[in-house]
Write a protein that holds these residues in place. Structure first.
Motif, PDB file in Angstrom:
ATOM      1  N   MET A  54       0.965  -1.365  -0.038  1.00 28.12           N
ATOM      2  CA  MET A  54       0.186   0.059  -0.194  1.00 28.12           C
ATOM      3  C   MET A  54       1.041   1.448  -0.019  1.00 28.12           C
ATOM      4  O   MET A  54       0.380   2.265  -0.489  1.00 28.12           O
ATOM      5  CB  MET A  54      -0.986   0.174   1.113  1.00 28.12           C
ATOM      6  CG  MET A  54      -1.991  -1.155   1.145  1.00 28.12           C
ATOM      7  SD  MET A  54      -3.141  -0.795  -0.293  1.00 28.12           S
ATOM      8  CE  MET A  54      -2.773  -1.761  -1.383  1.00 28.12           C
ATOM      9  N   THR A 102      -8.761   2.438  -0.155  1.00 29.77           N
ATOM     10  CA  THR A 102      -7.987   2.536   1.325  1.00 29.77           C
ATOM     11  C   THR A 102      -7.244   1.197   1.600  1.00 29.77           C
ATOM     12  O   THR A 102      -6.693   1.365   2.461  1.00 29.77           O
ATOM     13  CB  THR A 102      -9.054   3.122   2.090  1.00 29.77           C
ATOM     14  OG1 THR A 102     -10.014   2.121   2.596  1.00 29.77           O
ATOM     15  CG2 THR A 102      -9.501   4.388   1.466  1.00 29.77           C
ATOM     16  N   THR A 103      -7.903   0.187   1.167  1.00 31.57           N
ATOM     17  CA  THR A 103      -7.260  -1.228   1.677  1.00 31.57           C
ATOM     18  C   THR A 103      -7.402  -2.312   0.566  1.00 31.57           C
ATOM     19  O   THR A 103      -8.125  -1.824  -0.520  1.00 31.57           O
ATOM     20  CB  THR A 103      -8.167  -1.735   2.739  1.00 31.57           C
ATOM     21  OG1 THR A 103      -9.379  -2.135   2.532  1.00 31.57           O
ATOM     22  CG2 THR A 103      -8.027  -0.885   4.117  1.00 31.57           C
ATOM     23  N   TYR A 125      -4.388  -8.677   4.781  1.00 34.47           N
ATOM     24  CA  TYR A 125      -5.330  -7.312   4.636  1.00 34.47           C
ATOM     25  C   TYR A 125      -4.236  -6.048   4.563  1.00 34.47           C
ATOM     26  O   TYR A 125      -3.535  -5.813   5.768  1.00 34.47           O
ATOM     27  CB  TYR A 125      -6.166  -7.119   5.830  1.00 34.47           C
ATOM     28  CG  TYR A 125      -7.117  -6.081   6.020  1.00 34.47           C
ATOM     29  CD1 TYR A 125      -8.304  -6.075   4.926  1.00 34.47           C
ATOM     30  CD2 TYR A 125      -6.916  -4.892   6.815  1.00 34.47           C
ATOM     31  CE1 TYR A 125      -9.144  -5.096   4.892  1.00 34.47           C
ATOM     32  CE2 TYR A 125      -7.980  -4.050   6.879  1.00 34.47           C
ATOM     33  CZ  TYR A 125      -9.025  -3.949   5.771  1.00 34.47           C
ATOM     34  OH  TYR A 125      -9.982  -3.087   5.858  1.00 34.47           O
ATOM     35  N   ARG A 126      -4.367  -5.506   3.603  1.00 34.29           N
ATOM     36  CA  ARG A 126      -3.444  -4.432   3.461  1.00 34.29           C
ATOM     37  C   ARG A 126      -4.031  -2.983   3.452  1.00 34.29           C
ATOM     38  O   ARG A 126      -5.088  -2.946   3.057  1.00 34.29           O
ATOM     39  CB  ARG A 126      -2.776  -4.478   2.119  1.00 34.29           C
ATOM     40  CG  ARG A 126      -1.706  -5.673   1.742  1.00 34.29           C
ATOM     41  CD  ARG A 126      -1.373  -6.065   0.228  1.00 34.29           C
ATOM     42  NE  ARG A 126      -2.513  -6.450  -0.262  1.00 34.29           N
ATOM     43  CZ  ARG A 126      -2.724  -6.431  -1.824  1.00 34.29           C
ATOM     44  NH1 ARG A 126      -2.027  -5.446  -2.203  1.00 34.29           N
ATOM     45  NH2 ARG A 126      -3.886  -7.054  -2.137  1.00 34.29           N
ATOM     46  N   GLU A 127      -3.189  -2.029   4.248  1.00 31.41           N
ATOM     47  CA  GLU A 127      -3.962  -0.763   4.588  1.00 31.41           C
ATOM     48  C   GLU A 127      -3.132   0.362   4.250  1.00 31.41           C
ATOM     49  O   GLU A 127      -1.888   0.439   4.355  1.00 31.41           O
ATOM     50  CB  GLU A 127      -4.110  -0.736   5.856  1.00 31.41           C
ATOM     51  CG  GLU A 127      -5.119  -1.863   6.568  1.00 31.41           C
ATOM     52  CD  GLU A 127      -5.185  -1.917   8.033  1.00 31.41           C
ATOM     53  OE1 GLU A 127      -5.977  -2.419   8.774  1.00 31.41           O
ATOM     54  OE2 GLU A 127      -3.871  -1.509   8.704  1.00 31.41           O
ATOM     55  N   ARG A 128      -3.673   1.379   3.349  1.00 24.49           N
ATOM     56  CA  ARG A 128      -2.961   2.574   2.755  1.00 24.49           C
ATOM     57  C   ARG A 128      -2.621   3.609   4.109  1.00 24.49           C
ATOM     58  O   ARG A 128      -3.474   3.629   5.006  1.00 24.49           O
ATOM     59  CB  ARG A 128      -3.796   3.130   1.824  1.00 24.49           C
ATOM     60  CG  ARG A 128      -3.563   2.598   0.324  1.00 24.49           C
ATOM     61  CD  ARG A 128      -4.078   3.615  -0.644  1.00 24.49           C
ATOM     62  NE  ARG A 128      -3.920   4.915  -0.652  1.00 24.49           N
ATOM     63  CZ  ARG A 128      -4.529   6.067  -1.478  1.00 24.49           C
ATOM     64  NH1 ARG A 128      -5.722   5.807  -1.964  1.00 24.49           N
ATOM     65  NH2 ARG A 128      -4.113   7.322  -1.526  1.00 24.49           N
ATOM     66  N   ASP A 154     -12.706  -0.873  -1.294  1.00 23.79           N
ATOM     67  CA  ASP A 154     -12.222  -2.006  -0.612  1.00 23.79           C
ATOM     68  C   ASP A 154     -13.481  -2.961  -0.460  1.00 23.79           C
ATOM     69  O   ASP A 154     -14.735  -2.793  -0.413  1.00 23.79           O
ATOM     70  CB  ASP A 154     -11.717  -1.626   0.686  1.00 23.79           C
ATOM     71  CG  ASP A 154     -11.262  -0.173   0.925  1.00 23.79           C
ATOM     72  OD1 ASP A 154     -10.929   0.259  -0.184  1.00 23.79           O
ATOM     73  OD2 ASP A 154     -10.805   0.335   1.659  1.00 23.79           O
ATOM     74  N   PHE A 162     -13.932  -1.937   4.284  1.00 20.62           N
ATOM     75  CA  PHE A 162     -13.075  -0.934   4.897  1.00 20.62           C
ATOM     76  C   PHE A 162     -12.709  -0.840   6.285  1.00 20.62           C
ATOM     77  O   PHE A 162     -11.816  -0.559   6.796  1.00 20.62           O
ATOM     78  CB  PHE A 162     -13.766   0.478   4.299  1.00 20.62           C
ATOM     79  CG  PHE A 162     -15.085   0.836   4.881  1.00 20.62           C
ATOM     80  CD1 PHE A 162     -15.274   1.077   6.284  1.00 20.62           C
ATOM     81  CD2 PHE A 162     -16.246   0.533   4.134  1.00 20.62           C
ATOM     82  CE1 PHE A 162     -16.360   1.455   6.638  1.00 20.62           C
ATOM     83  CE2 PHE A 162     -17.325   0.667   4.558  1.00 20.62           C
ATOM     84  CZ  PHE A 162     -17.633   1.348   5.884  1.00 20.62           C
ATOM     85  N   GLY A 168     -12.234  -3.305   8.371  1.00 17.71           N
ATOM     86  CA  GLY A 168     -11.177  -4.562   8.533  1.00 17.71           C
ATOM     87  C   GLY A 168     -11.644  -5.519   9.474  1.00 17.71           C
ATOM     88  O   GLY A 168     -12.827  -5.941   9.694  1.00 17.71           O
ATOM     89  N   SER A 198      -7.251  -2.636  12.869  1.00 23.46           N
ATOM     90  CA  SER A 198      -7.895  -2.237  11.711  1.00 23.46           C
ATOM     91  C   SER A 198      -9.105  -1.423  12.066  1.00 23.46           C
ATOM     92  O   SER A 198      -9.159  -0.142  11.201  1.00 23.46           O
ATOM     93  CB  SER A 198      -8.241  -3.253  10.882  1.00 23.46           C
ATOM     94  OG  SER A 198      -7.311  -3.951  10.366  1.00 23.46           O
ATOM     95  N   ARG A 205      -7.975   2.134  13.208  1.00 29.02           N
ATOM     96  CA  ARG A 205      -7.347   2.824  11.852  1.00 29.02           C
ATOM     97  C   ARG A 205      -8.583   3.510  11.197  1.00 29.02           C
ATOM     98  O   ARG A 205      -8.090   4.723  10.798  1.00 29.02           O
ATOM     99  CB  ARG A 205      -6.553   1.884  10.974  1.00 29.02           C
ATOM    100  CG  ARG A 205      -5.924   2.419   9.807  1.00 29.02           C
ATOM    101  CD  ARG A 205      -5.461   1.469   8.550  1.00 29.02           C
ATOM    102  NE  ARG A 205      -5.480   2.076   7.334  1.00 29.02           N
ATOM    103  CZ  ARG A 205      -6.634   2.262   6.435  1.00 29.02           C
ATOM    104  NH1 ARG A 205      -7.650   1.765   6.935  1.00 29.02           N
ATOM    105  NH2 ARG A 205      -6.203   2.836   5.384  1.00 29.02           N
TER     106      ARG A 205
END
Length: 495
Positions: free
Chosen positions: A150, A176-177, A197-200, A223, A226, A228, A233, A236
């Protein structure tokens, strides 16, 4: 340096009616917008979205864009046959073709028969190398884009202006993810985006929100979820929406998430204050056995008994609940449709879109139905066009085709008839009064869904009239009685 031309194409099967006919979901192809800005400046880049205009003429079979040095096509499975038609037309003109997307990732062997280069997974990480290799005359047959960290999106913005100027889009998406750790039986997301799970970074997302503030009627968080899958998450994303409020970034938006967000009052409040009109939640079924079959564990943990409380609490914050349901699961019966209609009306779900359970390529559901010999739309690649939630592609277990048709018609009469939609809109105005945009959003989506739903019923009636389903059911029953071993298709073998 001589300027080369690249054409990026989002294909669309001619005559297909589905989610893209819902106005808020007919958004610009942001994925192609990223590739446009990642292409070197000495290239002229055009993007063609076939939901807006055709890349290949329906009558002549010729390309409509006058030529290019290179063409890139993205595709999910129901678009695959159309993608191959476009690729064939391009290669007939001597234009090399690259194909990526979910279908190419799931079935690269098939895609390779129609194009010069296949890109699996996400192209963002490898696009610079692909273009460089093409310029050097050494384009490879296969590239693996791996999963995009991300951080690579830091400061990277898709060319939304180009797309908006060309097609006048009213809606756009924002990432965003990415990724999903769940393993729902019907879902193809993990095989394309991975289970991590990847997060910007939040500040980068906020900067992008700010840069496009007020330019669109609405934004979609693209996403899969979003909110999570962990407390970290959840915190976040709460900070993200809080940041929008603190920066004054008020923007109509909606996104996709799971029902477990209902207990997080603080996040729900920040969502409303940031401009959120609602969220799409995969309810999928109100039958516990069906949820177990689908491996929809997040819903099972909440329990069906708590659905009403969950929906009520989200709506209390002025946010519309957009639920989705699927029918045709092995646990479904004709009675399921009445139960769902009662649930929708009693729970006051603002939007309920639904369809037929679809065995997307290489998902556990696909392998199970294929292994049981129940798939009957297997004339690939032509039959990929049926792999949407608006077509039946397999033999049902506890319902006849007529019962499925009757069930969908019953559901339409109970919850989608215009007078019923007006009544539901009135309830939405009363409950979502702190956020009238949410009530209007729900009403518009419901009106759009009327025609999509009617088309779904028509597809089933045409299948019945053709006699194709009856023949498939007959063959399946004969094979079952004979105890014959089901031969796997090439897709199963290559997986």
């Amino acid at each position: 340096m001589f300027m080369k031309k690249l054409v990026l194409i989002n294909p669309h099967p001619i005559g297909n009616v589905g989610e893209e006919n819902v106005s808020v979901l007919n958004q610009m192809p942001v994925n192609l917008g990223y590739l446009k800005v990642l292409t070197p400046k000495h290239w002229q880049v055009d993007i063609i979205d076939e939901t807006q205009e055709l890349a290949v003429d329906e009558n002549t079979g010729n390309i409509t864009f006058g030529g290019a040095d290179l063409v890139g096509i993205t595709s999910v499975s129901y678009q695959a046959h159309r993608a191959y038609q476009i690729a064939t037309a391009c290669r007939k003109q001597g234009i090399p073709v690259i194909m990526g997307g979910i279908h190419a990732t799931s079935y690269p062997e098939e895609a390779a028969k129609y194009v010069d280069c296949v890109v699996t997974r996400e192209a963002v990480t490898t696009w610079e190398k692909i273009i460089g290799d093409f310029e050097k005359g050494c384009l490879q047959k296969r590239y693996d884009g791996v999963l995009t960290p991300m951080e690579l999106y830091q400061g990277l913005r898709p060319d939304r202006k180009y797309l908006k100027d060309k097609y006048k889009y009213r809606y756009s998406g924002i990432i965003t993810t990415a990724g999903c750790p769940f393993s729902c039986e019907f879902c193809s997301v993990p095989q394309f985006q991975g289970r991590k799970y990847r997060e910007r970074p939040i500040e980068d997302v906020l900067d992008e929100f700010e840069s496009i503030k007020g330019q669109y009627r609405g934004l979609i968080l693209t996403d899969e979820n979003f909110y999570g899958h962990s407390k970290k998450s959840n915190e976040r994303v709460r900070d993200l929406f809080k940041g929008m409020v603190e920066r004054g970034i008020y923007q109509n938006w909606f996104g996709f998430t799971s029902l477990n967000i209902y207990q997080d009052d603080e996040t729900l409040e920040y969502m409303r204050k940031s401009g959120c009109v609602g969220m799409l939640i995969g309810i999928e079924s109100i039958n516990e056995e069906a949820l177990k079959t689908m491996n929809k564990n997040v819903n099972l943990r909440i329990s069906i008994e708590n659905y009403f409380e969950a929906i009520a609490n989200i709506r209390k914050h002025g946010l519309a609940v957009w639920g989705t349901m699927v029918f045709g699961n092995d646990a479904d019966t004709p009675e399921t449709f009445k139960q769902v209609a009662d649930f929708v009306l009693d729970s006051h779900v603002d939007i309920m879109t639904c369809g037929i359970l679809c065995p997307f390529i290489n998902t556990p559901l696909y392998h199970r139905l294929n292994g049981d010999g129940r798939l009957f739309r297997t004339n690939f690649p032509e039959d990929w066009k049926y792999y949407t939630s608006h077509h039946l592609t397999y033999v049902l277990k506890n319902m006849s085709l007529q019962e499925l048709i009757d069930g969908f018609q019953y559901l339409y009469d109970r919850i989608y008839a215009t007078e019923v939609l007006r009544q539901r809109f009135q309830n939405a105005k009363e409950v979502l009064k702190e956020n009238m945009n949410a009530a209007m959003f729900a009403f518009r989506v419901n009106l759009d869904w009327q025609s999509v739903y009617q088309h779904l019923i028509q597809n089933l009636k045409e299948l019945q009239t053709s006699g194709f389903y009856d023949e498939a059911l007959k063959r399946f029953n004969q094979s079952k009685r004979a105890g014959k071993k089901v031969e796997l298709t090439p897709i199963e073998v290559s997986s």
